[in-house]
Every structure is written in structure tokens, then in C-alpha cells.
Scaffold this motif. Sequence first.
Motif, PDB file in Angstrom:
ATOM      1  N   SER A   7      92.925  49.825 -27.712  1.00 19.62           N
ATOM      2  CA  SER A   7      93.533  50.783 -28.638  1.00 19.62           C
ATOM      3  C   SER A   7      92.761  50.688 -29.948  1.00 19.62           C
ATOM      4  O   SER A   7      92.095  49.682 -30.206  1.00 19.62           O
ATOM      5  CB  SER A   7      95.029  50.526 -28.836  1.00 19.62           C
ATOM      6  OG  SER A   7      95.223  49.530 -29.799  1.00 19.62           O
ATOM      7  N   ARG A   8      92.836  51.714 -30.752  1.00 17.98           N
ATOM      8  CA  ARG A   8      91.921  51.812 -31.893  1.00 17.98           C
ATOM      9  C   ARG A   8      92.075  50.649 -32.876  1.00 17.98           C
ATOM     10  O   ARG A   8      91.098  50.132 -33.384  1.00 17.98           O
ATOM     11  CB  ARG A   8      92.152  53.138 -32.646  1.00 17.98           C
ATOM     12  CG  ARG A   8      91.698  54.357 -31.863  1.00 17.98           C
ATOM     13  CD  ARG A   8      91.818  55.609 -32.689  1.00 17.98           C
ATOM     14  NE  ARG A   8      90.791  55.679 -33.697  1.00 17.98           N
ATOM     15  CZ  ARG A   8      91.024  55.957 -34.978  1.00 17.98           C
ATOM     16  NH1 ARG A   8      92.245  56.179 -35.403  1.00 17.98           N
ATOM     17  NH2 ARG A   8      90.039  56.030 -35.835  1.00 17.98           N
ATOM     18  N   SER A  10      93.652  47.711 -32.391  1.00 16.86           N
ATOM     19  CA  SER A  10      93.933  46.408 -31.788  1.00 16.86           C
ATOM     20  C   SER A  10      92.809  45.416 -32.066  1.00 16.86           C
ATOM     21  O   SER A  10      91.677  45.581 -31.603  1.00 16.86           O
ATOM     22  CB  SER A  10      94.099  46.596 -30.271  1.00 16.86           C
ATOM     23  OG  SER A  10      93.862  45.383 -29.601  1.00 16.86           O
ATOM     24  N   GLY A  11      93.151  44.359 -32.795  1.00 18.11           N
ATOM     25  CA  GLY A  11      92.159  43.321 -33.069  1.00 18.11           C
ATOM     26  C   GLY A  11      91.761  42.581 -31.802  1.00 18.11           C
ATOM     27  O   GLY A  11      90.629  42.116 -31.668  1.00 18.11           O
ATOM     28  N   ASN A  12      92.705  42.437 -30.861  1.00 18.55           N
ATOM     29  CA  ASN A  12      92.375  41.748 -29.606  1.00 18.55           C
ATOM     30  C   ASN A  12      91.358  42.549 -28.802  1.00 18.55           C
ATOM     31  O   ASN A  12      90.463  41.987 -28.172  1.00 18.55           O
ATOM     32  CB  ASN A  12      93.649  41.512 -28.793  1.00 18.55           C
ATOM     33  CG  ASN A  12      94.527  40.454 -29.430  1.00 18.55           C
ATOM     34  OD1 ASN A  12      94.054  39.358 -29.715  1.00 18.55           O
ATOM     35  ND2 ASN A  12      95.784  40.778 -29.675  1.00 18.55           N
ATOM     36  N   SER A  13      91.492  43.880 -28.848  1.00 23.20           N
ATOM     37  CA  SER A  13      90.525  44.738 -28.157  1.00 23.20           C
ATOM     38  C   SER A  13      89.177  44.705 -28.882  1.00 23.20           C
ATOM     39  O   SER A  13      88.107  44.750 -28.249  1.00 23.20           O
ATOM     40  CB  SER A  13      91.032  46.178 -28.111  1.00 23.20           C
ATOM     41  OG  SER A  13      92.296  46.242 -27.496  1.00 23.20           O
ATOM     42  N   TRP A  14      89.249  44.638 -30.191  1.00 25.86           N
ATOM     43  CA  TRP A  14      88.033  44.592 -31.013  1.00 25.86           C
ATOM     44  C   TRP A  14      87.155  43.402 -30.616  1.00 25.86           C
ATOM     45  O   TRP A  14      85.929  43.515 -30.515  1.00 25.86           O
ATOM     46  CB  TRP A  14      88.453  44.522 -32.482  1.00 25.86           C
ATOM     47  CG  TRP A  14      87.351  44.530 -33.491  1.00 25.86           C
ATOM     48  CD1 TRP A  14      86.118  45.121 -33.390  1.00 25.86           C
ATOM     49  CD2 TRP A  14      87.411  43.923 -34.786  1.00 25.86           C
ATOM     50  NE1 TRP A  14      85.410  44.923 -34.556  1.00 25.86           N
ATOM     51  CE2 TRP A  14      86.175  44.189 -35.422  1.00 25.86           C
ATOM     52  CE3 TRP A  14      88.388  43.197 -35.459  1.00 25.86           C
ATOM     53  CZ2 TRP A  14      85.901  43.736 -36.715  1.00 25.86           C
ATOM     54  CZ3 TRP A  14      88.121  42.742 -36.746  1.00 25.86           C
ATOM     55  CH2 TRP A  14      86.887  43.015 -37.362  1.00 25.86           C
ATOM     56  N   LYS A  15      87.791  42.237 -30.369  1.00 26.97           N
ATOM     57  CA  LYS A  15      87.027  41.047 -29.954  1.00 26.97           C
ATOM     58  C   LYS A  15      86.148  41.385 -28.747  1.00 26.97           C
ATOM     59  O   LYS A  15      84.980  40.992 -28.693  1.00 26.97           O
ATOM     60  CB  LYS A  15      87.987  39.926 -29.509  1.00 26.97           C
ATOM     61  CG  LYS A  15      88.873  39.346 -30.561  1.00 26.97           C
ATOM     62  CD  LYS A  15      89.900  38.431 -29.897  1.00 26.97           C
ATOM     63  CE  LYS A  15      90.991  38.070 -30.862  1.00 26.97           C
ATOM     64  NZ  LYS A  15      92.157  37.457 -30.205  1.00 26.97           N
ATOM     65  N   GLU A  28      82.694  51.654 -19.982  1.00 30.66           N
ATOM     66  CA  GLU A  28      83.453  52.873 -20.238  1.00 30.66           C
ATOM     67  C   GLU A  28      84.684  52.455 -21.043  1.00 30.66           C
ATOM     68  O   GLU A  28      85.299  51.426 -20.740  1.00 30.66           O
ATOM     69  CB  GLU A  28      83.852  53.459 -18.877  1.00 30.66           C
ATOM     70  CG  GLU A  28      84.732  54.668 -18.894  1.00 30.66           C
ATOM     71  CD  GLU A  28      85.277  54.958 -17.487  1.00 30.66           C
ATOM     72  OE1 GLU A  28      86.181  55.789 -17.397  1.00 30.66           O
ATOM     73  OE2 GLU A  28      84.806  54.338 -16.519  1.00 30.66           O
ATOM     74  N   ARG A  29      85.029  53.259 -22.040  1.00 33.31           N
ATOM     75  CA  ARG A  29      86.153  52.878 -22.910  1.00 33.31           C
ATOM     76  C   ARG A  29      87.320  53.851 -22.715  1.00 33.31           C
ATOM     77  O   ARG A  29      87.135  55.069 -22.797  1.00 33.31           O
ATOM     78  CB  ARG A  29      85.667  52.908 -24.360  1.00 33.31           C
ATOM     79  CG  ARG A  29      86.700  52.467 -25.351  1.00 33.31           C
ATOM     80  CD  ARG A  29      86.114  52.385 -26.752  1.00 33.31           C
ATOM     81  NE  ARG A  29      87.170  52.174 -27.722  1.00 33.31           N
ATOM     82  CZ  ARG A  29      87.013  52.211 -29.026  1.00 33.31           C
ATOM     83  NH1 ARG A  29      85.807  52.456 -29.537  1.00 33.31           N
ATOM     84  NH2 ARG A  29      88.039  52.009 -29.834  1.00 33.31           N
ATOM     85  N   VAL A  30      88.504  53.285 -22.449  1.00 33.94           N
ATOM     86  CA  VAL A  30      89.716  54.107 -22.323  1.00 33.94           C
ATOM     87  C   VAL A  30      90.661  53.669 -23.438  1.00 33.94           C
ATOM     88  O   VAL A  30      91.177  52.543 -23.420  1.00 33.94           O
ATOM     89  CB  VAL A  30      90.396  53.915 -20.947  1.00 33.94           C
ATOM     90  CG1 VAL A  30      91.637  54.799 -20.836  1.00 33.94           C
ATOM     91  CG2 VAL A  30      89.415  54.196 -19.815  1.00 33.94           C
ATOM     92  N   THR A  31      90.843  54.512 -24.425  1.00 33.50           N
ATOM     93  CA  THR A  31      91.615  54.126 -25.614  1.00 33.50           C
ATOM     94  C   THR A  31      93.041  54.671 -25.515  1.00 33.50           C
ATOM     95  O   THR A  31      93.247  55.878 -25.412  1.00 33.50           O
ATOM     96  CB  THR A  31      90.909  54.629 -26.879  1.00 33.50           C
ATOM     97  OG1 THR A  31      89.623  53.995 -26.940  1.00 33.50           O
ATOM     98  CG2 THR A  31      91.687  54.268 -28.129  1.00 33.50           C
ATOM     99  N   LEU A  32      94.019  53.752 -25.531  1.00 31.52           N
ATOM    100  CA  LEU A  32      95.426  54.116 -25.398  1.00 31.52           C
ATOM    101  C   LEU A  32      96.085  54.175 -26.780  1.00 31.52           C
ATOM    102  O   LEU A  32      95.644  53.508 -27.720  1.00 31.52           O
ATOM    103  CB  LEU A  32      96.154  53.092 -24.529  1.00 31.52           C
ATOM    104  CG  LEU A  32      95.563  52.845 -23.133  1.00 31.52           C
ATOM    105  CD1 LEU A  32      96.432  51.849 -22.376  1.00 31.52           C
ATOM    106  CD2 LEU A  32      95.447  54.141 -22.349  1.00 31.52           C
ATOM    107  N   VAL A  53      96.971  45.901 -24.144  1.00 30.86           N
ATOM    108  CA  VAL A  53      95.509  45.916 -24.203  1.00 30.86           C
ATOM    109  C   VAL A  53      95.069  44.667 -24.972  1.00 30.86           C
ATOM    110  O   VAL A  53      95.861  44.142 -25.760  1.00 30.86           O
ATOM    111  CB  VAL A  53      94.997  47.202 -24.914  1.00 30.86           C
ATOM    112  CG1 VAL A  53      95.216  48.407 -24.046  1.00 30.86           C
ATOM    113  CG2 VAL A  53      95.610  47.388 -26.311  1.00 30.86           C
ATOM    114  N   PRO A  54      93.854  44.180 -24.735  1.00 31.93           N
ATOM    115  CA  PRO A  54      92.812  44.741 -23.895  1.00 31.93           C
ATOM    116  C   PRO A  54      92.946  44.341 -22.430  1.00 31.93           C
ATOM    117  O   PRO A  54      93.513  43.295 -22.123  1.00 31.93           O
ATOM    118  CB  PRO A  54      91.543  44.120 -24.480  1.00 31.93           C
ATOM    119  CG  PRO A  54      91.995  42.757 -24.942  1.00 31.93           C
ATOM    120  CD  PRO A  54      93.392  42.969 -25.463  1.00 31.93           C
TER     121      PRO A  54
END
Length: 207
Positions: A7-8, A10-15, A28-32, A53-54
Amino acid sequence: MLRLYDSRFSGNSWKVRILLSQLALPYERVTLDIRKGETRTPAFRRISRFARVPVLVLEDGRPVVESGAILLHLAEGTPLLPGDPYLRAEVMGWLFFEQADLQKNIATPRVLHLWNEAQSRQQDIARFHAEGYPALEKLEQWLQDRTWLVGDSYTIADLAASTYVSLAGDGGYDMARFAAIRAWVARVQAQPRWVKLLPDEGTAPAT
Ligand SMILES: N[C@@H](CCC(=O)N[C@@H](CS)C(=O)NCC(=O)O)C(=O)O
């Protein structure tokens, strides 16, 4: 191809996006949209057993959940995860500490600020700060005479621990007193192929 559900904000996704970039792995990126409940749909729950996420879906279709587990999986065999058993345990120690002591205590006040709920949730924020500041102090102490968290080079421990710490100010933390942390975050962010959370950070509703 690897597929990352994120998600845009989300720090956990950012890692995970930072590590994928640093390892030059195409995906491929799927952003919820978390606020729209897109992490809680039955379809997404079949991919993510924790409805969060992630999630990284491997080329053979198997999902890996939890940011720390994804980092460990991707970094295996690279200089970002040492081969030495003691140093690996040290890296994992920081991954666990980040999740237990830093992540929620920083992420929740940040989300409350981003969602304009800080005023009405001041007591909750104070509770998170009461647990987050001692964790930041321990990190500050460790970094007094060290360049990196583990050994003498940048690892996924630095990547994982620095993401939410770098966002702590968004959650009302006063980072001015943490000089060693600020210098370390700058070193992490100067690593090759490090990527920002958002190109237009802070300009859209948090999801
Ligand atoms: N321990 C998990 C935490 C994941 C997490 O909290 N994800 C948040 C976004 S940062 C989420 O998906 N929240 C959706 C929800 O709670 O409904 C990790 O490190 O991956």
C-alpha cells in the motif's frame, strides 16, 4: 515475475521495495487501499493469511508474508544477509526488535496523524510514545560508536530498522535528541538504489 502486494503509505511495504530495488529484482506491484478495506477481502485473505501487506508472491505462486520474512528470503545469498551464523542471529535480533519495539509504536501514531485523528487520540499516542521513546534510546545507544547495526557493513537489519524510524517525526516523535540515529538514517538512505517511500510523500490520504 515476483509480485508485491503493498500500500502506498505502508512502511513495511516500503522496506520490501527498497530491497527489491537494491537487489535489482524486477517485480509487478499491486497497490491496495487499506482505508477502503482492500486488505480484508476474501480474495486477498487467500493470498495473505494475516490480511495485511506486504506480501511477496514468488514466481512459483507461493506467498511470503511478513516484511521481515520477505527481507530474509530475498537477501539470502547476498551481502545484505551475512552467512556467518552469529551475524545472521544478530540481524534477526534487530528484525525482531524492530517489529516488537519500534514498528507499532511509530506506525500507529503516524497513521493517526496522517488520518487527522491525532487530536482525538492524544492518550493513545502518548501510550505509544511511552513505549517508543525507550526503544529509540536503546537504538541511539547502540549507534553511538557504530556505523551499522551488525558487523561492519549495511545489512537488512539497517534497512528494516531505519524505515519506520525515519518516519517517526510524522507520528509526533521529537527526533532532535537522537543525533546518532539521524546520522545512521542518512547513511542508510545514501546507499545505492535506496528508494523513497513516495515520490509525492505526504500529499495524499494514507492508505
Ligand atoms: N508485521 C507485519 C505488519 C504488516 C502491517 O501492519 N501491515 C499494514 C500496513 S503497514 C496493513 O496491511 N494493515 C492493514 C490492516 O490492518 O487492515 C509486517 O512486518 O509485514
